[in-house]
Design a protein around this motif. Structure first.
Motif, mmCIF file in Angstrom:
data_model
loop_
_atom_site.group_PDB
_atom_site.id
_atom_site.type_symbol
_atom_site.label_atom_id
_atom_site.label_comp_id
_atom_site.label_asym_id
_atom_site.label_seq_id
_atom_site.Cartn_x
_atom_site.Cartn_y
_atom_site.Cartn_z
ATOM 1 N N MET A 1 0.843 -1.167 0.000
ATOM 2 C CA MET A 1 0.000 0.000 0.000
ATOM 3 C C MET A 1 0.895 1.239 0.000
ATOM 4 N N VAL A 2 0.582 2.199 -0.836
ATOM 5 C CA VAL A 2 1.319 3.452 -0.945
ATOM 6 C C VAL A 2 0.747 4.449 0.063
ATOM 7 N N THR A 3 1.615 5.180 0.735
ATOM 8 C CA THR A 3 1.191 6.210 1.679
ATOM 9 C C THR A 3 1.425 7.571 1.047
ATOM 10 N N VAL A 4 0.388 8.392 1.016
ATOM 11 C CA VAL A 4 0.489 9.758 0.501
ATOM 12 C C VAL A 4 0.419 10.693 1.707
ATOM 13 N N LEU A 5 1.485 11.471 1.912
ATOM 14 C CA LEU A 5 1.571 12.399 3.036
ATOM 15 C C LEU A 5 1.125 13.785 2.592
ATOM 16 N N LEU A 6 0.253 14.406 3.385
ATOM 17 C CA LEU A 6 -0.302 15.715 3.037
ATOM 18 C C LEU A 6 0.055 16.745 4.099
ATOM 19 N N PRO A 7 0.508 17.929 3.679
ATOM 20 C CA PRO A 7 0.777 19.004 4.644
ATOM 21 C C PRO A 7 -0.528 19.669 5.074
ATOM 22 N N GLY A 8 -0.465 20.469 6.110
ATOM 23 C CA GLY A 8 -1.642 21.146 6.650
ATOM 24 C C GLY A 8 -2.520 21.846 5.619
ATOM 25 N N PRO A 9 -1.936 22.634 4.689
ATOM 26 C CA PRO A 9 -2.786 23.363 3.735
ATOM 27 C C PRO A 9 -3.634 22.480 2.822
ATOM 28 N N LEU A 10 -3.279 21.220 2.660
ATOM 29 C CA LEU A 10 -4.036 20.334 1.771
ATOM 30 C C LEU A 10 -4.961 19.377 2.517
ATOM 31 N N ARG A 11 -4.832 19.283 3.804
ATOM 32 C CA ARG A 11 -5.599 18.296 4.575
ATOM 33 C C ARG A 11 -7.105 18.543 4.531
ATOM 34 N N GLY A 12 -7.520 19.785 4.437
ATOM 35 C CA GLY A 12 -8.949 20.091 4.369
ATOM 36 C C GLY A 12 -9.619 19.474 3.158
ATOM 37 N N GLU A 13 -8.859 19.286 2.082
ATOM 38 C CA GLU A 13 -9.395 18.694 0.861
ATOM 39 C C GLU A 13 -9.454 17.166 0.946
ATOM 40 N N ALA A 14 -8.919 16.623 2.036
ATOM 41 C CA ALA A 14 -8.916 15.168 2.232
ATOM 42 C C ALA A 14 -9.578 14.810 3.552
ATOM 43 N N GLY A 15 -10.561 15.614 3.953
ATOM 44 C CA GLY A 15 -11.282 15.333 5.182
ATOM 45 C C GLY A 15 -10.450 15.463 6.435
ATOM 46 N N GLY A 16 -9.371 16.254 6.372
ATOM 47 C CA GLY A 16 -8.514 16.467 7.528
ATOM 48 C C GLY A 16 -7.391 15.459 7.679
ATOM 49 N N ALA A 17 -7.318 14.492 6.794
ATOM 50 C CA ALA A 17 -6.297 13.437 6.899
ATOM 51 C C ALA A 17 -4.902 13.966 6.599
ATOM 52 N N SER A 18 -3.926 13.533 7.384
ATOM 53 C CA SER A 18 -2.536 13.907 7.136
ATOM 54 C C SER A 18 -1.845 12.886 6.238
ATOM 55 N N ARG A 19 -2.471 11.723 6.128
ATOM 56 C CA ARG A 19 -1.928 10.672 5.251
ATOM 57 C C ARG A 19 -3.066 9.868 4.664
ATOM 58 N N LEU A 20 -2.852 9.434 3.445
ATOM 59 C CA LEU A 20 -3.829 8.597 2.753
ATOM 60 C C LEU A 20 -3.155 7.286 2.383
ATOM 61 N N SER A 21 -3.863 6.201 2.514
ATOM 62 C CA SER A 21 -3.376 4.907 2.053
ATOM 63 C C SER A 21 -4.020 4.622 0.709
ATOM 64 N N VAL A 22 -3.189 4.344 -0.270
ATOM 65 C CA VAL A 22 -3.666 4.181 -1.641
ATOM 66 C C VAL A 22 -3.288 2.801 -2.142
ATOM 67 N N ILE A 23 -4.275 2.093 -2.667
ATOM 68 C CA ILE A 23 -4.015 0.775 -3.247
ATOM 69 C C ILE A 23 -3.783 0.965 -4.738
ATOM 70 N N ALA A 24 -2.655 1.519 -5.040
ATOM 71 C CA ALA A 24 -2.257 1.728 -6.427
ATOM 72 C C ALA A 24 -0.752 1.872 -6.417
ATOM 73 N N ALA A 25 -0.124 1.343 -7.389
ATOM 74 C CA ALA A 25 1.319 1.471 -7.510
ATOM 75 C C ALA A 25 1.640 1.406 -8.988
ATOM 76 N N GLY A 26 2.877 1.441 -9.292
ATOM 77 C CA GLY A 26 3.308 1.403 -10.679
ATOM 78 C C GLY A 26 3.910 2.726 -11.056
ATOM 79 N N THR A 27 3.059 3.779 -11.136
ATOM 80 C CA THR A 27 3.552 5.107 -11.460
ATOM 81 C C THR A 27 2.891 6.142 -10.560
ATOM 82 N N LEU A 28 3.503 7.295 -10.504
ATOM 83 C CA LEU A 28 2.917 8.386 -9.739
ATOM 84 C C LEU A 28 1.556 8.758 -10.310
ATOM 85 N N ARG A 29 1.409 8.715 -11.625
ATOM 86 C CA ARG A 29 0.115 9.012 -12.246
ATOM 87 C C ARG A 29 -0.973 8.074 -11.713
ATOM 88 N N ALA A 30 -0.674 6.785 -11.589
ATOM 89 C CA ALA A 30 -1.660 5.822 -11.084
ATOM 90 C C ALA A 30 -2.042 6.139 -9.640
#
Length: 91
Positions: free
Chosen positions: A1-30
């Motif tokens: 699982m890929v972890t996406v880390l978000l700084p404070g200014p972007l967390r509001g757009e992700a429901g307040g989350a500081s990190r997202l777990s993403v089931i995608a890999a291969g490329t940054l675009r994916a």
């Protein structure tokens, strides 16, 4: 699982989350496509209307600036850490 880390200014757009777990890999675009599927407002802060990284957003994959390692085609492993950092302006 890929972890996406978000700084404070972007967390509001992700429901307040500081990190997202993403089931995608291969490329940054994916990975960013998967983020967009769940957090479209966050995606619009990271990529422009053509799907390219916004000029003022820096993205690092395992500590490496993606602009120097392939941009959206940068390889992303299954356990990678992607950090999104918008540029900070001020004076």
């Amino acid at each position: 699982m890929v972890t996406v880390l978000l700084p404070g200014p972007l967390r509001g757009e992700a429901g307040g989350a500081s990190r997202l777990s993403v089931i995608a890999a291969g490329t940054l675009r994916a990975v960013l496509d998967e983020v967009a599927a769940h957090h479209p407002r966050l995606s619009r802060r990271i990529r422009d209307e053509r799907g390219e990284l916004r000029r003022y957003v820096n993205v690092f994959v395992d500590g490496e600036d993606c602009r120097h390692s392939g941009g959206l085609a940068t390889p992303v492993g299954d356990e990678a850490e992607v950090q999104v950092l918008p540029s900070v302006a001020g004076g």
